[in-house]
Design a protein around this motif. Structure first.
Motif, short mmCIF file in Angstrom:
data_model
loop_
_atom_site.label_atom_id
_atom_site.label_comp_id
_atom_site.label_asym_id
_atom_site.label_seq_id
_atom_site.Cartn_x
_atom_site.Cartn_y
_atom_site.Cartn_z
N MET A 26 0.92 5.14 7.28
CA MET A 26 1.61 4.60 6.11
C MET A 26 2.54 3.48 6.57
O MET A 26 2.93 3.42 7.74
CB MET A 26 2.40 5.71 5.42
N ALA B 247 -4.69 8.95 2.00
CA ALA B 247 -4.23 7.56 2.02
C ALA B 247 -4.33 6.98 3.42
O ALA B 247 -4.81 5.86 3.62
CB ALA B 247 -2.80 7.46 1.51
N GLU C 28 -6.25 8.04 5.85
CA GLU C 28 -7.68 7.97 6.23
C GLU C 28 -8.33 6.70 5.68
O GLU C 28 -9.21 6.13 6.33
CB GLU C 28 -8.42 9.20 5.70
N HIS C 29 -7.89 6.24 4.50
CA HIS C 29 -8.48 5.06 3.89
C HIS C 29 -7.72 3.78 4.22
O HIS C 29 -7.92 2.74 3.58
CB HIS C 29 -8.56 5.26 2.37
N THR C 30 -6.86 3.85 5.20
CA THR C 30 -6.11 2.68 5.66
C THR C 30 -6.56 2.35 7.08
O THR C 30 -6.42 3.19 7.97
CB THR C 30 -4.59 2.97 5.64
N GLY D 114 0.85 -1.19 0.00
CA GLY D 114 0.00 0.00 0.00
C GLY D 114 0.89 1.24 0.00
O GLY D 114 1.99 1.23 -0.55
N ASP E 280 -0.67 -3.68 3.16
CA ASP E 280 -1.26 -2.36 2.93
C ASP E 280 -2.04 -1.80 4.11
O ASP E 280 -2.84 -0.91 3.96
CB ASP E 280 -2.14 -2.40 1.69
N MET F 77 -5.86 -1.65 3.65
CA MET F 77 -6.49 -0.80 2.64
C MET F 77 -7.38 -1.59 1.68
O MET F 77 -8.43 -1.09 1.26
CB MET F 77 -5.41 -0.04 1.85
N THR F 78 -7.01 -2.81 1.34
CA THR F 78 -7.82 -3.60 0.42
C THR F 78 -9.12 -4.10 1.04
O THR F 78 -9.96 -4.66 0.35
CB THR F 78 -7.02 -4.79 -0.13
N LYS G 65 -4.48 3.33 9.92
CA LYS G 65 -4.33 4.79 10.07
C LYS G 65 -2.89 5.26 10.07
O LYS G 65 -2.51 6.17 10.81
CB LYS G 65 -5.06 5.29 11.32
N TYR H 135 -11.36 -2.17 2.16
CA TYR H 135 -12.41 -1.20 1.80
C TYR H 135 -12.95 -1.47 0.45
O TYR H 135 -12.39 -1.71 -0.50
CB TYR H 135 -11.90 0.23 1.87
#
Length: 72
Positions: free
Chosen positions: A37, A28, A30-32, A10, A66, A69-70, A35, A72
């Motif tokens: 990197m 990025a 926010e959508h993980t 990710g 990631d 992340m996947t 929370k 979502y």
């Protein structure tokens, strides 16, 4: 006895992502679900597993590193 696997990272803290606008990095994160990197060492650990004898019976896999992340 050849295996074929993939590591799918990710958003990872690298020189390439360092130059992204802060708004993009914030989105990025926010959508993980975790929370944050990822770190290069986390990708390296996944690659090390696939390269090790421990993964000798693992093939045809895509390992998403990631932070969820996947999901979502």
């Amino acid at each position: 006895n050849i295996t074929a696997n993939v590591v799918a990272p990710g958003f990872i803290e690298t020189d390439m992502t360092l130059v992204l606008p802060q708004q993009v990095k914030d989105m990025a994160v926010e959508h993980t679900p975790l929370k944050r990197m990822g770190r290069g060492s986390e990708i390296a650990a996944a690659v090390a597993y696939f390269a090790s004898e421990d993964a000798g019976f693992t093939t045809g896999q895509v390992l998403a590193v990631d932070g969820g992340m996947t999901m979502y």
